[in-house]
Write an enzyme that holds these catalytic residues in place. Structure first.
Site, PDB file in Angstrom:
ATOM      1  N   CYS A 252       0.819  -1.218   0.000  1.00  0.00           N
ATOM      2  CA  CYS A 252       0.000   0.000   0.000  1.00  0.00           C
ATOM      3  C   CYS A 252       0.850   1.265   0.000  1.00  0.00           C
ATOM      4  O   CYS A 252       0.611   2.201  -0.769  1.00  0.00           O
ATOM      5  CB  CYS A 252      -0.979  -0.006   1.171  1.00  0.00           C
ATOM      6  SG  CYS A 252      -0.206   0.010   2.815  1.00  0.00           S
ATOM      7  N   HIS A 304      -2.339   1.152   7.010  1.00  0.00           N
ATOM      8  CA  HIS A 304      -2.746   1.051   5.603  1.00  0.00           C
ATOM      9  C   HIS A 304      -2.973   2.452   5.053  1.00  0.00           C
ATOM     10  O   HIS A 304      -3.373   3.367   5.783  1.00  0.00           O
ATOM     11  CB  HIS A 304      -4.024   0.225   5.456  1.00  0.00           C
ATOM     12  CG  HIS A 304      -4.490   0.118   4.030  1.00  0.00           C
ATOM     13  ND1 HIS A 304      -3.761  -0.524   3.060  1.00  0.00           N
ATOM     14  CD2 HIS A 304      -5.606   0.607   3.405  1.00  0.00           C
ATOM     15  CE1 HIS A 304      -4.402  -0.440   1.902  1.00  0.00           C
ATOM     16  NE2 HIS A 304      -5.520   0.245   2.081  1.00  0.00           N
ATOM     17  N   HIS A 316      -6.075   1.901  -4.115  1.00  0.00           N
ATOM     18  CA  HIS A 316      -5.081   1.369  -3.177  1.00  0.00           C
ATOM     19  C   HIS A 316      -4.785  -0.091  -3.500  1.00  0.00           C
ATOM     20  O   HIS A 316      -5.299  -0.642  -4.480  1.00  0.00           O
ATOM     21  CB  HIS A 316      -5.567   1.528  -1.733  1.00  0.00           C
ATOM     22  CG  HIS A 316      -6.862   0.834  -1.422  1.00  0.00           C
ATOM     23  ND1 HIS A 316      -7.363   0.730  -0.134  1.00  0.00           N
ATOM     24  CD2 HIS A 316      -7.770   0.203  -2.209  1.00  0.00           C
ATOM     25  CE1 HIS A 316      -8.523   0.080  -0.154  1.00  0.00           C
ATOM     26  NE2 HIS A 316      -8.787  -0.242  -1.392  1.00  0.00           N
TER      27      HIS A 316
END
Length: 344
Positions: A252, A304, A316
């Site tokens: 990510c 994240h 993402h």
């Protein structure tokens, strides 16, 4: 100050500035009209071309004065032109070697004349009369004329003022936090041309952490560029701890880092919790395209990260099955939401 609607845009004004540029420029080929010239951020040209005599530039008085909101009158009997702006009255009689700003005499390096029906005067008088700044930019062979008297933009974080819009350019000085500047124009997505209170024209980073300057149209364009670049990697496999700078796999934060660097030249740290320290915080109800979203994950408050794509979507990666993908910003994600940061 706004440019009068009837003024044409273009670049021919570079000719008229040669009398104010360095010696190497003064003797440039007067047929070259390719250089951009900006008056308060707007490109200019003239129907009546400027001329060069004895190394000095004669320019059409009416066009420049009217562009700055002055009223111009011509007396055919005395062959005198009068330009009025606020409390400034400029007077010049064709053929004389002096002009007047109110009652103050301005000596002229060369006499003005009428060419093709236009009153032509040396460019230097424009600066002396209206208090403009004129700046020659060697890096792009372009010219800026600024009439700014207000400094509306605040420096939020100390930033270098440079003589060209790139990080290798000479640093003129560091502008400290809380100093105010005037933004002349947006050069591109990454740089602003500005004027400081000490009457210096230069360039500084357009990154949002440095100033409170905001331009919705520019930000929207940058966001589109960012998302279009990121979308090129849709489906790229997810790999936790993926190496930075390569595109065979992403996790990510390496994805967000790579996209911001390549699309907008914005450097972000490698991991999400450090990325969350950059930019400025944005409330959830004020999100715009390109904002960076952070979420809790793996027992971490921030574990994240993704890019807000507008219309309630996130760009993402976290899944080996999906890789880089768009996903709806649903309650599942809102429950894990930690913060949003605006990087531009």
């Amino acid at each position: 100050m706004k440019i009068k609607n009837g003024l044409q845009t273009g670049t021919a004004l570079m000719l008229l500035l040669m009398g104010m540029l360095p010696a190497a420029i003064t003797h440039a080929d007067t047929t070259d009209t390719s250089l951009p010239v900006y008056l308060d951020g707007h490109p200019l040209s003239f129907e009546t071309p400027p001329v060069i005599e004895d190394g000095y530039s004669l320019v059409p008085l009416r066009a420049i004065f009217e562009a700055e909101g002055a009223k111009v009158a011509w007396d055919d009997n005395t062959r005198t032109v009068t330009a009025t702006k606020n409390d400034i009255v400029f007077t010049y009689r064709i053929g004389d070697m002096m002009a007047y700003k109110n009652k103050d005499q301005l000596d002229m390096p060369i006499a003005g004349k009428i060419i093709d029906g236009s009153t032509m005067i040396p460019l230097r008088l424009i600066s002396e009369t209206l208090g403009n700044l004129v700046k020659w930019h060697e890096y792009s062979r372009s010219i800026t004329i600024s009439s700014a008297n207000e400094y509306e933009t605040k420096i939020e974080y100390g930033v270098n003022l440079r003589d060209a819009p790139n990080t290798s350019a000479q640093v003129l000085r560091m502008i400290p936090k809380s100093e105010n500047i005037h933004v002349i124009r947006e050069v591109d997505a990454n740089w602003l041309e500005v004027q400081t209170k000490d009457k210096t024209i230069g360039f500084l980073s357009a990154a949002s952490q440095y100033t409170d300057y905001a331009n919705v149209a520019s930000a929207d364009k940058k966001a589109d560029e960012l998302l279009a670049f990121g979308a090129k990697f849709l489906g790229t496999p997810y790999e936790f701890g993926a190496e930075s700078g390569q595109t065979k796999t992403f996790d990510c934060s390496s994805f967000v880092q790579y996209v911001f660097k390549q699309a907008l030249s914005i450097d972000l740290p490698r991991v999400s919790y450090n990325q969350a320290l950059k930019g400025t915080e944005v409330p959830l109800d004020e999100l715009r395209k390109g904002d960076v979203l952070f979420f809790d994950a793996r027992g971490l408050d921030i574990g994240h990260v993704g890019i807000y794509a507008g219309d309630g979507r996130i760009l993402h990666t976290y899944s080996k099955e999906q890789g880089v993908h768009y996903e709806d910003f649903t309650d599942k994600w809102k429950k894990r939401f930690a913060t949003a940061r605006r990087m531009f």
